[in-house]
Design an enzyme around this catalytic site. Structure first.
Site: not given
Ligand code: UD1
Length: 346
Positions: A18, A39-41, A133, A158, A162, A187, A208, A305
């Protein structure tokens, strides 16, 4: 730094193909670690392995594993008993999608963490780095945000995954020999300066910078700037944009801290940002400068949000981790632009 560990140790990077994972694999290999990426791609491409090889001269070991598959995780760890550290990136990360399909997020982000920790607790000692995050702070009262700022009710499933992830790790640390570092990213943007690896957003980008580069290259007609009526100097929202290579390097330093037994607690938390806030319009201006072209954009309403501003107090990472972001916003945007050009003009 005095080195108590063998540099050839095998490190597992989940989500290793990723965006942040692949850059971290590069930095680990640059430091001499042996990396095994899984990774599961689902949101990455197998071609990333070639990009990593072109940068470092070495392809990491790779297994296509979905961490929701408990027996696959068990089999993996019984096959690879020599793993000395785990950096866990594999997770779903689209805020909007998490609102639409919360169970996908709880299943993917929480179950996979539990299965990994279940394997790690079998070891006499384990070292674990978790991708968290700045979303856990919500709209913090004070800027810049320190690690002791209160955690706020998550605005999305999401974000909640975290927070739950941090809590699970903290609970597990009390009764196991798993030492962990929680890294709260601000970010992440940009790409490797070689343009061999970078971000590959599926569909329409939500973030962005990929939206900016895709607009500039002609894939999107125009960027919508979400709100210019925020209480900020130019009215647009403020974030702390950090170059992904700086972020990747912080993971290697955090891992070395654990392997060297320099951590002072079983679970430590660090903010990873630059310490500087930039508004959406400042990002657009910086992008126009480095790409030497005007960006087509319009101001629209706020996005639900979104917080007004979030930027990091990086004192703890600077002093305790001994890490500091090096790249400027311009450098990060330049690398993102180079990457966009590379993938579209293949
Ligand atoms: C978002 C997530 C955050 C997550 C991070 C992962 C939300 C509310 N937050 O952070 O939880 O950890 O992604 O990468 O989604 N913007 C525009 N136009 C666009 C896209 C964004 O004006 O087309 C603005 C946003 O309103 C925001 C800033 O750009 O002010 C940054 O947005 P984005 O890149 O999506 O990141 P965050 O929302 O900060």
């Amino acid at each position: 730094m005095q080195c108590l560990y063998n540099k050839k140790m095998k490190i597992l990077v989940t989500g290793g193909l990723g965006f942040i994972g692949s850059h971290t694999v590069v930095e680990l290999q640059n430091e001499g670690f042996e990396v095994i990426a899984i990774d599961n791609l689902s949101n990455s491409s197998i071609d990333v392995l070639d990009g990593i090889e072109r940068i470092t001269g070495k392809k990491p070991l790779f297994e296509n594993i979905d961490l929701r598959n408990k027996s696959a995780v068990e089999n993996f760890f019984s096959k690879h008993q020599d793993i000395s550290g785990v950096i866990h990136f594999a997770a779903s990360k689209a805020v909007g999608e998490s609102v639409e399909n919360p169970l996908l997020y709880y299943e993917n982000n929480v179950n996979s963490l539990v299965y990994l920790l279940q394997e790690l607790q079998k070891k006499p000692e384990a070292h674990f780095i978790f991708s968290s995050s700045c979303t856990v702070y919500g709209q913090a009262e004070k800027m810049p945000i320190t690690e002791s700022a209160p955690i706020q009710t998550a605005m999305s499933p999401y974000g909640n995954t975290k927070q739950i992830g941090e809590e699970i790790i903290t609970d597990v640390a009390k009764v196991t020999n798993i030492n962990s570092i929680l890294l709260r990213y601000f970010n992440p943007i940009g790409a490797h300066p070689s343009a061999e690896i970078g971000e590959l957003p599926l569909g329409v980008p939500q973030n962005l910078v990929p939206f900016i580069t895709q607009t500039a290259i002609g894939l999107r007609e125009k960027l919508s700037v979400f709100g210019n009526d925020y209480p900020t100097p130019d009215g647009t929202a403020i974030r702390d944009y950090i170059h992904v290579v700086d972020l990747a390097k912080a993971h290697v330093i955090a891992l070395q801290r654990l392997l060297n037994k320099q951590n002072s607690e079983k679970v430590e938390t660090f903010n990873l940002g630059t310490g500087t806030g930039s508004s959406v319009l400042e990002v657009i201006n910086a992008f126009e400068k480095v790409s030497n072209q005007k960006l087509n954009y319009q101001i629209v309403g706020r996005r639900e949000g979104d917080v007004i501003e979030a930027y990091a107090n990086t004192d703890k990472a600077n002093t305790i981790l001994g890490w500091k972001a090096q790249s400027t916003l311009e450098e990060a945007l330049k690398s993102a632009w180079k990457w966009e050009n590379k993938i579209r003009n293949k």
